[in-house]
Design a protein around this motif. Structure first.
Motif, PDB file in Angstrom:
ATOM      1  N   TRP A 192      20.763  82.840  53.225  1.00  0.00           N
ATOM      2  CA  TRP A 192      20.252  81.280  53.733  1.00  0.00           C
ATOM      3  C   TRP A 192      21.737  80.548  54.222  1.00  0.00           C
ATOM      4  O   TRP A 192      21.803  79.839  55.146  1.00  0.00           O
ATOM      5  N   ALA A 193      22.666  80.645  53.172  1.00  0.00           N
ATOM      6  CA  ALA A 193      23.814  79.630  53.340  1.00  0.00           C
ATOM      7  C   ALA A 193      24.700  80.257  54.481  1.00  0.00           C
ATOM      8  O   ALA A 193      25.657  79.449  55.148  1.00  0.00           O
ATOM      9  N   ASN A 194      24.650  81.606  54.815  1.00  0.00           N
ATOM     10  CA  ASN A 194      25.538  82.038  55.918  1.00  0.00           C
ATOM     11  C   ASN A 194      24.610  81.815  57.299  1.00  0.00           C
ATOM     12  O   ASN A 194      25.391  82.100  58.299  1.00  0.00           O
ATOM     13  N   LEU A 195      23.290  81.786  57.167  1.00  0.00           N
ATOM     14  CA  LEU A 195      22.480  81.657  58.474  1.00  0.00           C
ATOM     15  C   LEU A 195      22.110  80.267  58.769  1.00  0.00           C
ATOM     16  O   LEU A 195      22.464  80.048  60.068  1.00  0.00           O
ATOM     17  N   HIS A 196      21.970  79.364  58.106  1.00  0.00           N
ATOM     18  CA  HIS A 196      21.616  78.017  58.412  1.00  0.00           C
ATOM     19  C   HIS A 196      22.342  76.811  57.471  1.00  0.00           C
ATOM     20  O   HIS A 196      21.913  77.346  56.024  1.00  0.00           O
ATOM     21  N   GLY A 197      22.328  75.719  57.776  1.00  0.00           N
ATOM     22  CA  GLY A 197      22.858  74.973  56.746  1.00  0.00           C
ATOM     23  C   GLY A 197      22.011  74.081  56.070  1.00  0.00           C
ATOM     24  O   GLY A 197      22.131  73.192  55.182  1.00  0.00           O
ATOM     25  N   TYR A 199      20.315  75.408  53.578  1.00  0.00           N
ATOM     26  CA  TYR A 199      20.126  75.866  52.106  1.00  0.00           C
ATOM     27  C   TYR A 199      19.952  75.225  51.111  1.00  0.00           C
ATOM     28  O   TYR A 199      19.414  75.389  49.895  1.00  0.00           O
ATOM     29  N   PRO A 200      21.005  73.983  50.944  1.00  0.00           N
ATOM     30  CA  PRO A 200      20.749  73.027  49.753  1.00  0.00           C
ATOM     31  C   PRO A 200      19.497  72.669  49.345  1.00  0.00           C
ATOM     32  O   PRO A 200      18.953  72.303  48.065  1.00  0.00           O
ATOM     33  N   ILE A 201      18.409  72.766  50.437  1.00  0.00           N
ATOM     34  CA  ILE A 201      17.090  72.326  50.223  1.00  0.00           C
ATOM     35  C   ILE A 201      16.509  73.156  49.195  1.00  0.00           C
ATOM     36  O   ILE A 201      15.607  73.078  48.391  1.00  0.00           O
ATOM     37  N   GLY A 202      16.721  74.334  49.501  1.00  0.00           N
ATOM     38  CA  GLY A 202      16.278  75.788  48.794  1.00  0.00           C
ATOM     39  C   GLY A 202      16.667  75.381  47.196  1.00  0.00           C
ATOM     40  O   GLY A 202      15.964  75.634  46.261  1.00  0.00           O
ATOM     41  N   LEU A 203      17.807  75.108  46.997  1.00  0.00           N
ATOM     42  CA  LEU A 203      18.414  75.074  45.765  1.00  0.00           C
ATOM     43  C   LEU A 203      17.632  73.849  44.827  1.00  0.00           C
ATOM     44  O   LEU A 203      17.425  73.945  43.751  1.00  0.00           O
ATOM     45  N   VAL A 204      17.480  72.493  45.659  1.00  0.00           N
ATOM     46  CA  VAL A 204      16.532  71.377  45.127  1.00  0.00           C
ATOM     47  C   VAL A 204      15.166  72.082  44.850  1.00  0.00           C
ATOM     48  O   VAL A 204      14.686  71.689  43.773  1.00  0.00           O
ATOM     49  N   ALA A 238      25.954  79.551  42.764  1.00  0.00           N
ATOM     50  CA  ALA A 238      27.440  80.543  42.857  1.00  0.00           C
ATOM     51  C   ALA A 238      27.186  81.280  44.239  1.00  0.00           C
ATOM     52  O   ALA A 238      27.920  81.510  44.882  1.00  0.00           O
ATOM     53  N   ALA A 239      25.868  81.852  44.587  1.00  0.00           N
ATOM     54  CA  ALA A 239      25.329  82.881  45.479  1.00  0.00           C
ATOM     55  C   ALA A 239      25.653  81.968  46.751  1.00  0.00           C
ATOM     56  O   ALA A 239      25.951  82.719  47.632  1.00  0.00           O
ATOM     57  N   SER A 240      25.301  80.739  46.888  1.00  0.00           N
ATOM     58  CA  SER A 240      25.445  80.052  47.928  1.00  0.00           C
ATOM     59  C   SER A 240      26.696  79.795  48.445  1.00  0.00           C
ATOM     60  O   SER A 240      26.863  79.186  49.623  1.00  0.00           O
TER      61      SER A 240
END
Length: 497
Positions: A192-197, A199-204, A238-240
């Motif tokens: 996700w982090a490499n495809l689109h910005g 991804y922080p929403i996924g962590l939330v 960390a993976a992100s």
């Protein structure tokens, strides 16, 4: 079947039919039909997937990355911010778009986009049809498609659809099992982090749902559950950061919200409208909240995620994509527990007739895909105007309308402005440009062009830019067609004969 019964009372669970080998086949067959139907629908409208200027510059950035076997760290594509810090935070999506274009032109870009969208919605249908009735599943997927339709474009955000589906279903499956998610799920965050910005929403989301994962169990297990969820969240975070830029994309995404300069001028960042898609999205939000409120204490954390995504969607319509995929996955279990009629139908074998129907749909889909010939929108591809400028020998810094930025980047012309406003064209640049365009006189606009050394312009035939250029002293019209016009500063430019 354990995950299917997590929200069903014990007496109902006892009556649940046992697993049948043909159940998966039957439900998978219906999802295959959904996939093929969506392929046909999307392929017939494939040209609309290219109705965004950003598709062109995303492909061009991917081309640069492949050619140089590196990712850029500074702006290479504009003259107004050349050399300024800039990262291609969606580099993996851009490479995918370029590879599709290199292999099959814009048809390849469209078909890649079609397969991703159709596969994502078919995957959502398969997940739902195992947990709720087939009627409910198809209604939800249809509603999701209608809400997504305005945002279905050949751009990096479409690649988040399957990623979000896997992420949400993995989190909910862990909750239903009463365990922390598998460490392998953290790898989804890397993709996700490499495809689109986004991804922080996924962590939330994972952080909020961790509350249910911890507090849904006995009090004596809270500490152990908390530690396991904390370990997963730390691993996912960390993976992100496993990107060519490390954690820099995370800071860029925060900066977009902090600055907010470009948001009022971009359609997808505006509030959710009251058109058909907006009304359906609002109805999905209300329905989701109502279902979760039937057991507010039990569904507290899911309710928190749904409300968070709903508010984000209302404020910025672009987040409708996240909401319509995440909300059904969060609500399906509680809905089945509260409304027994939503429980999935008994499993049946796939009939021979159904097999023929699937084959007919598959042949229709392949034929449709083979026959379509999508093209870039002429309104965002002023090829004749650029050719005229090159024939006349125009060079130097250009002034361009926003929608022509992607085309110019693809054509190798440094832009005045383009769609990369999440990192560039800030610091008052966009505000200053719009104030100059809105001003009744030409003084501000002329000063803006002089400040950036502009010698020629590629703009829409009609619009505020053309209005100012027509009135500027010393500027001449070189070319005009149905799409665009080319102007140049006769005092500073000598055209070729």
């Amino acid at each position: 079947m354990t995950s299917d019964l997590a929200f069903i009372p014990a007496e109902q669970a006892a009556r649940t039919p046992p697993f049948r080998p043909f159940a998966l086949r039957s439900k998978a067959a219906s999802s295959i039909l959904v996939f093929l139907g969506l392929v046909v629908v999307l392929a017939t409208q494939a040209g609309q997937l290219l109705n965004d200027p950003d598709s062109q510059w995303h492909m061009a950035v991917g081309r640069w990355i492949v050619a140089h076997r590196a990712v850029p760290w500074t702006d290479l594509f504009s003259h107004t911010f050349a050399g300024s810090p800039w990262i291609a935070k969606e580099w993996a999506s851009q490479v995918l778009l370029y590879c599709a274009h290199a292999g099959a032109g814009w048809w390849g870009v469209c078909m890649l986009t079609v397969l991703v969208i159709a596969g994502s919605l078919a995957g959502l249908h398969l997940w739902l049809v195992r947990r709720v009735s087939g009627t409910a599943a198809i209604m939800v997927v249809t509603a999701a498609f209608v809400v997504l339709a305005p945002h279905l474009l050949a751009r990096p955000h479409v690649f988040t659809l399957p990623i979000l589906l896997v992420w949400m279903s993995g989190l909910v499956a862990a909750l239903e099992r009463g365990r922390a998610p598998s460490p392998w799920l953290a790898l989804v965050m890397t993709a996700w982090a490499n495809l689109h910005g986004s991804y922080p929403i996924g962590l939330v989301i994972a952080g909020v749902l961790a509350g249910e994962g911890v507090f849904s169990g006995p009090r004596s297990e809270w500490i152990g559950r908390g530690l396991r969820w904390a370990r997963f969240l730390a691993l996912a975070t960390a993976a992100s950061c496993l990107t060519p830029y490390g954690y820099a994309p995370f800071l860029v995404n925060l900066g977009l919200f902090n600055s907010g300069e470009s948001l009022p001028y971009i359609m997808e960042w505006r509030p959710l409208g009251l058109d058909g898609a907006g009304v359906i999205a609002g109805a999905m939000l209300v329905g989701s909240v109502v279902v979760l409120l039937t057991a507010p204490r039990k569904n507290l954390f899911r309710l928190g995620v749904v409300v968070l995504l709903g508010v984000m969607m209302i404020r910025h319509s672009r987040f409708a994509d996240l909401f319509v995929l995440a909300a059904p996955i969060l609500v399906a279990g509680p809905a089945m527990a509260r409304f027994p009629r939503l429980r999935p139908e008994p499993a049946i074998a796939v009939s021979r007739r159904s097999s023929f129907v699937i084959l007919a749909f598959a042949l229709t889909a392949m034929t449709t895909v083979a026959l379509v010939s999508p093209r870039l929108s002429a309104a965002m591809t002023p090829r004749a105007a650029l050719d005229a400028a090159r024939v006349k020998g125009l060079s130097g810094p250009v002034y361009n309308d926003y929608d022509f930025g992607g085309f110019l980047i693809r054509s190798g012309v440094p832009t005045f402005i383009d769609g990369r406003s999440d990192q560039l064209f800030l610091g008052g640049f966009i505000h200053g440009l719009n104030q100059a365009l809105d001003a009744p006189g030409t003084e501000r606009f002329a000063a803006l062009l002089a400040r950036h050394g502009v010698t020629w312009a590629l703009v829409r035939k009609d619009g505020p830019s053309a209005d100012h250029l027509r009135r500027l002293e010393g500027w001449r019209l070189l070319h005009q067609d149905e799409v665009a016009a080319v102007y140049y500063d006769a005092d500073r430019v000598t055209t070729a004969p």
